[in-house]
Design a protein around this motif. Structure first.
Motif, short mmCIF file in Angstrom:
data_model
loop_
_atom_site.label_atom_id
_atom_site.label_comp_id
_atom_site.label_asym_id
_atom_site.label_seq_id
_atom_site.Cartn_x
_atom_site.Cartn_y
_atom_site.Cartn_z
N PHE A 8 19.33 -73.63 -82.62
CA PHE A 8 19.49 -72.56 -81.63
C PHE A 8 20.74 -71.77 -81.98
CE2 PHE A 8 17.60 -76.27 -79.60
CZ PHE A 8 16.44 -75.74 -79.07
N SER A 9 20.65 -70.46 -81.90
CA SER A 9 21.80 -69.60 -82.15
C SER A 9 21.85 -68.54 -81.05
CB SER A 9 21.69 -68.94 -83.52
OG SER A 9 22.82 -68.14 -83.76
N GLN A 10 23.04 -68.23 -80.59
CA GLN A 10 23.18 -67.30 -79.46
C GLN A 10 24.42 -66.44 -79.66
OE1 GLN A 10 21.27 -67.14 -76.47
NE2 GLN A 10 22.49 -65.38 -75.93
N ILE A 11 24.30 -65.15 -79.45
CA ILE A 11 25.48 -64.29 -79.44
C ILE A 11 26.21 -64.57 -78.14
CG2 ILE A 11 26.27 -61.91 -79.29
CD1 ILE A 11 23.97 -61.14 -81.11
N ALA A 12 27.50 -64.75 -78.22
CA ALA A 12 28.31 -65.05 -77.04
C ALA A 12 29.06 -63.79 -76.61
CB ALA A 12 29.30 -66.17 -77.35
N ASP A 13 28.90 -63.42 -75.37
CA ASP A 13 29.61 -62.27 -74.81
C ASP A 13 30.87 -62.81 -74.13
OD1 ASP A 13 30.48 -59.94 -73.75
OD2 ASP A 13 28.65 -59.49 -72.63
N LEU A 14 31.99 -62.72 -74.83
CA LEU A 14 33.24 -63.30 -74.34
C LEU A 14 34.25 -62.23 -73.96
CD1 LEU A 14 33.54 -66.10 -77.05
CD2 LEU A 14 32.68 -66.33 -74.73
N ARG A 15 33.80 -61.20 -73.24
CA ARG A 15 34.70 -60.11 -72.87
C ARG A 15 35.87 -60.59 -72.04
NH1 ARG A 15 30.42 -55.83 -70.78
NH2 ARG A 15 29.03 -57.55 -71.15
N ILE A 16 35.62 -61.52 -71.13
CA ILE A 16 36.71 -61.98 -70.26
C ILE A 16 37.79 -62.71 -71.05
CG2 ILE A 16 35.73 -64.20 -69.59
CD1 ILE A 16 36.62 -63.42 -66.69
N GLY A 20 35.02 -60.20 -76.86
CA GLY A 20 33.95 -59.22 -76.84
C GLY A 20 32.65 -59.82 -77.34
N ILE A 21 31.85 -58.97 -77.97
CA ILE A 21 30.56 -59.44 -78.46
C ILE A 21 30.65 -59.92 -79.90
CG2 ILE A 21 29.22 -58.03 -76.86
CD1 ILE A 21 28.73 -56.10 -79.23
N HIS A 22 31.84 -60.09 -80.41
CA HIS A 22 32.04 -60.51 -81.80
C HIS A 22 32.15 -62.02 -81.91
CE1 HIS A 22 32.58 -56.30 -82.61
NE2 HIS A 22 33.52 -56.26 -81.69
N ALA A 23 31.32 -62.73 -81.20
CA ALA A 23 31.35 -64.18 -81.24
C ALA A 23 29.93 -64.70 -81.11
CB ALA A 23 32.20 -64.73 -80.09
N SER A 24 29.72 -65.91 -81.58
CA SER A 24 28.42 -66.54 -81.44
C SER A 24 28.60 -68.05 -81.49
CB SER A 24 27.47 -66.10 -82.57
OG SER A 24 27.95 -66.56 -83.81
N THR A 47 24.87 -81.10 -83.30
CA THR A 47 26.09 -80.55 -83.88
C THR A 47 26.20 -79.11 -83.44
OG1 THR A 47 25.80 -81.95 -85.83
CG2 THR A 47 27.33 -80.12 -86.03
N GLY A 48 27.36 -78.73 -82.94
CA GLY A 48 27.56 -77.35 -82.49
C GLY A 48 28.73 -76.71 -83.22
N LYS A 49 28.66 -75.40 -83.37
CA LYS A 49 29.78 -74.67 -83.97
C LYS A 49 29.84 -73.28 -83.38
CE LYS A 49 27.52 -72.82 -88.07
NZ LYS A 49 27.60 -72.69 -89.52
N SER A 50 30.99 -72.67 -83.51
CA SER A 50 31.16 -71.31 -82.99
C SER A 50 31.71 -70.42 -84.09
CB SER A 50 32.11 -71.30 -81.80
OG SER A 50 33.43 -71.58 -82.22
N ASN A 51 31.51 -69.13 -83.90
CA ASN A 51 32.03 -68.13 -84.81
C ASN A 51 32.63 -67.04 -83.93
OD1 ASN A 51 32.60 -66.37 -86.84
ND2 ASN A 51 30.50 -65.73 -87.17
N ALA A 52 33.94 -67.02 -83.82
CA ALA A 52 34.62 -66.02 -82.98
C ALA A 52 35.54 -65.18 -83.85
CB ALA A 52 35.42 -66.71 -81.89
N ALA A 53 35.88 -64.04 -83.37
CA ALA A 53 36.79 -63.15 -84.09
C ALA A 53 38.12 -63.85 -84.32
CB ALA A 53 36.98 -61.86 -83.31
N LYS A 54 38.67 -63.73 -85.51
CA LYS A 54 39.93 -64.40 -85.84
C LYS A 54 41.08 -63.88 -85.00
CE LYS A 54 38.56 -65.76 -90.39
NZ LYS A 54 38.91 -66.11 -91.69
N ALA A 55 40.98 -62.66 -84.54
CA ALA A 55 42.05 -62.09 -83.72
C ALA A 55 42.16 -62.78 -82.36
CB ALA A 55 41.81 -60.61 -83.51
#
Length: 77
Positions: A8-16, A20-24, A47-55
């Motif tokens: 399963f893969s999901q774009i994560a909306d992490l504005r708060i 932003g939308i640059h995560a999954s 097994t889970g992993k995330s990909n978020a903006a390095k900033a």
């Protein structure tokens, strides 16, 4: 022994959080079903992993799930 894999893969909306939308995030789930002389053994591994903006910095994610046994209605977390 039967083994099934689910991905399963999901774009994560992490504005708060300021990302932003640059995560999954993604989860890879493996279910093993084995017949034994005493009955049936079923195991679940994930097994889970995330990909978020390095900033955004760094942190931890907690992946969890609930599994319900439909035979006796027991719930496993």
């Amino acid at each position: 022994m039967a083994i099934k894999n689910f991905y399963f893969s999901q774009i994560a909306d992490l504005r708060i959080e300021g990302v932003g939308i640059h995560a999954s995030y993604s989860v890879n789930l493996t279910v093993t079903d084995e017949n034994t002389p005493g009955g049936k053994n079923v195991s679940v591994a994930a097994t889970g992993k995330s990909n978020a903006a390095k900033a955004a910095g760094s942190g931890n994610l907690l992946f969890w799930c609930k599994v319900k046994n439909t035979v006796d209605s027991k719930l496993y977390v």
